[in-house]
Design a protein around this motif. Structure first.
Motif, PDB file in Angstrom:
ATOM      1  N   GLU A  34      32.633  47.749  25.333  1.00 32.81           N
ATOM      2  CA  GLU A  34      32.084  46.490  25.842  1.00 32.81           C
ATOM      3  C   GLU A  34      32.745  46.191  27.174  1.00 32.81           C
ATOM      4  O   GLU A  34      33.940  46.432  27.350  1.00 32.81           O
ATOM      5  CB  GLU A  34      32.404  45.336  24.878  1.00 32.81           C
ATOM      6  CG  GLU A  34      31.815  45.472  23.506  1.00 32.81           C
ATOM      7  CD  GLU A  34      32.311  44.348  22.582  1.00 32.81           C
ATOM      8  OE1 GLU A  34      32.844  43.334  23.080  1.00 32.81           O
ATOM      9  OE2 GLU A  34      32.184  44.516  21.366  1.00 32.81           O
ATOM     10  N   ASP A  35      31.975  45.635  28.099  1.00 33.23           N
ATOM     11  CA  ASP A  35      32.526  45.240  29.391  1.00 33.23           C
ATOM     12  C   ASP A  35      33.567  44.139  29.197  1.00 33.23           C
ATOM     13  O   ASP A  35      33.391  43.238  28.378  1.00 33.23           O
ATOM     14  CB  ASP A  35      31.420  44.722  30.321  1.00 33.23           C
ATOM     15  CG  ASP A  35      30.485  45.831  30.774  1.00 33.23           C
ATOM     16  OD1 ASP A  35      30.891  47.012  30.756  1.00 33.23           O
ATOM     17  OD2 ASP A  35      29.347  45.519  31.155  1.00 33.23           O
ATOM     18  N   ASP A  36      34.650  44.240  29.938  1.00 30.43           N
ATOM     19  CA  ASP A  36      35.706  43.228  29.912  1.00 30.43           C
ATOM     20  C   ASP A  36      36.481  43.386  31.220  1.00 30.43           C
ATOM     21  O   ASP A  36      36.080  44.163  32.087  1.00 30.43           O
ATOM     22  CB  ASP A  36      36.616  43.407  28.687  1.00 30.43           C
ATOM     23  CG  ASP A  36      37.168  42.086  28.156  1.00 30.43           C
ATOM     24  OD1 ASP A  36      37.419  41.169  28.981  1.00 30.43           O
ATOM     25  OD2 ASP A  36      37.375  41.968  26.941  1.00 30.43           O
ATOM     26  N   ALA A  37      37.574  42.671  31.367  1.00 31.34           N
ATOM     27  CA  ALA A  37      38.377  42.767  32.587  1.00 31.34           C
ATOM     28  C   ALA A  37      39.809  42.376  32.280  1.00 31.34           C
ATOM     29  O   ALA A  37      40.093  41.683  31.307  1.00 31.34           O
ATOM     30  CB  ALA A  37      37.806  41.864  33.678  1.00 31.34           C
ATOM     31  N   MET A  38      40.722  42.838  33.164  1.00 27.78           N
ATOM     32  CA  MET A  38      42.152  42.528  33.078  1.00 27.78           C
ATOM     33  C   MET A  38      42.511  41.577  34.202  1.00 27.78           C
ATOM     34  O   MET A  38      42.610  42.004  35.351  1.00 27.78           O
ATOM     35  CB  MET A  38      42.991  43.796  33.277  1.00 27.78           C
ATOM     36  CG  MET A  38      43.042  44.737  32.130  1.00 27.78           C
ATOM     37  SD  MET A  38      43.934  46.259  32.609  1.00 27.78           S
ATOM     38  CE  MET A  38      45.531  45.647  33.072  1.00 27.78           C
ATOM     39  N   PRO A  39      42.716  40.299  33.919  1.00 28.23           N
ATOM     40  CA  PRO A  39      43.158  39.373  34.966  1.00 28.23           C
ATOM     41  C   PRO A  39      44.626  39.624  35.327  1.00 28.23           C
ATOM     42  O   PRO A  39      45.410  40.040  34.483  1.00 28.23           O
ATOM     43  CB  PRO A  39      42.992  37.992  34.337  1.00 28.23           C
ATOM     44  CG  PRO A  39      42.430  38.182  32.974  1.00 28.23           C
ATOM     45  CD  PRO A  39      42.467  39.642  32.654  1.00 28.23           C
ATOM     46  N   GLY A  40      44.971  39.379  36.604  1.00 26.50           N
ATOM     47  CA  GLY A  40      46.356  39.488  37.034  1.00 26.50           C
ATOM     48  C   GLY A  40      46.797  40.898  37.375  1.00 26.50           C
ATOM     49  O   GLY A  40      47.990  41.177  37.441  1.00 26.50           O
ATOM     50  N   TYR A  41      45.842  41.804  37.590  1.00 26.50           N
ATOM     51  CA  TYR A  41      46.147  43.192  37.944  1.00 26.50           C
ATOM     52  C   TYR A  41      45.308  43.621  39.132  1.00 26.50           C
ATOM     53  O   TYR A  41      44.217  43.100  39.346  1.00 26.50           O
ATOM     54  CB  TYR A  41      45.844  44.146  36.773  1.00 26.50           C
ATOM     55  CG  TYR A  41      46.858  44.059  35.667  1.00 26.50           C
ATOM     56  CD1 TYR A  41      47.888  44.983  35.555  1.00 26.50           C
ATOM     57  CD2 TYR A  41      46.803  43.037  34.721  1.00 26.50           C
ATOM     58  CE1 TYR A  41      48.826  44.904  34.537  1.00 26.50           C
ATOM     59  CE2 TYR A  41      47.735  42.950  33.701  1.00 26.50           C
ATOM     60  CZ  TYR A  41      48.739  43.885  33.620  1.00 26.50           C
ATOM     61  OH  TYR A  41      49.665  43.796  32.616  1.00 26.50           O
ATOM     62  N   SER A  42      45.822  44.595  39.893  1.00 26.82           N
ATOM     63  CA  SER A  42      45.041  45.208  40.962  1.00 26.82           C
ATOM     64  C   SER A  42      45.009  46.714  40.722  1.00 26.82           C
ATOM     65  O   SER A  42      45.885  47.269  40.062  1.00 26.82           O
ATOM     66  CB  SER A  42      45.638  44.906  42.334  1.00 26.82           C
ATOM     67  OG  SER A  42      46.896  45.528  42.460  1.00 26.82           O
ATOM     68  N   ARG A  43      43.988  47.351  41.277  1.00 24.83           N
ATOM     69  CA  ARG A  43      43.749  48.769  41.036  1.00 24.83           C
ATOM     70  C   ARG A  43      44.022  49.580  42.298  1.00 24.83           C
ATOM     71  O   ARG A  43      43.673  49.158  43.401  1.00 24.83           O
ATOM     72  CB  ARG A  43      42.285  48.924  40.602  1.00 24.83           C
ATOM     73  CG  ARG A  43      41.872  50.297  40.216  1.00 24.83           C
ATOM     74  CD  ARG A  43      40.432  50.257  39.737  1.00 24.83           C
ATOM     75  NE  ARG A  43      39.732  51.385  40.322  1.00 24.83           N
ATOM     76  CZ  ARG A  43      38.736  52.020  39.747  1.00 24.83           C
ATOM     77  NH1 ARG A  43      38.262  51.598  38.602  1.00 24.83           N
ATOM     78  NH2 ARG A  43      38.174  53.039  40.324  1.00 24.83           N
TER      79      ARG A  43
END
Length: 117
Positions: A34-43
């Motif tokens: 499922e689509d989700d995201a990690m707040p507070g991080y950069s790639r």
């Protein structure tokens, strides 16, 4: 509840663990995510030199994330439900540039993720 090996855990991927070839090679099956995201991080990107990982992914550069402490930063990806045995397989796939830690995703779910070591 089953044995510890059968219990499911959540794994968040922002990179090559989303690739079908890597999933088949590492887990013996395709994962449903499922689509989700990690707040507070950069790639960013990291060069991979491990021949087995290069063979599985077909990619010399893999994404890697670092905590920024800024909630406005966010890394998108997918969250997968996997077994403890599959988590161990994911540990074997990842190179020493990465370490596994638990994070709270944008959805509020807690999941394992590989971040910069």
């Amino acid at each position: 509840m089953g044995t510890p090996q059968e219990r499911n855990v959540l794994l968040f991927s922002y990179g090559t663990l989303q690739l079908e070839t890597v999933q088949i090679e590492s887990f013996g099956r395709l994962l449903e995510g499922e689509d989700d995201a990690m707040p507070g991080y950069s790639r960013a990107m990291v060069e991979i030199t491990d021949p087995e990982v290069l063979r599985k992914s077909g990619q010399k550069y893999h994404p890697i994330v670092t905590a920024t402490g800024n909630p406005a930063d966010e890394v998108p990806g997918k969250v997968f439900r996997i077994t403890q045995a599959e988590l161990a397989a994911a540990d074997s796939y990842e190179v020493s540039d990465y370490k596994r830690e638990q994070v709270r995703l944008k959805s509020g779910k807690n999941a394992w993720v590989y971040v910069r070591a």
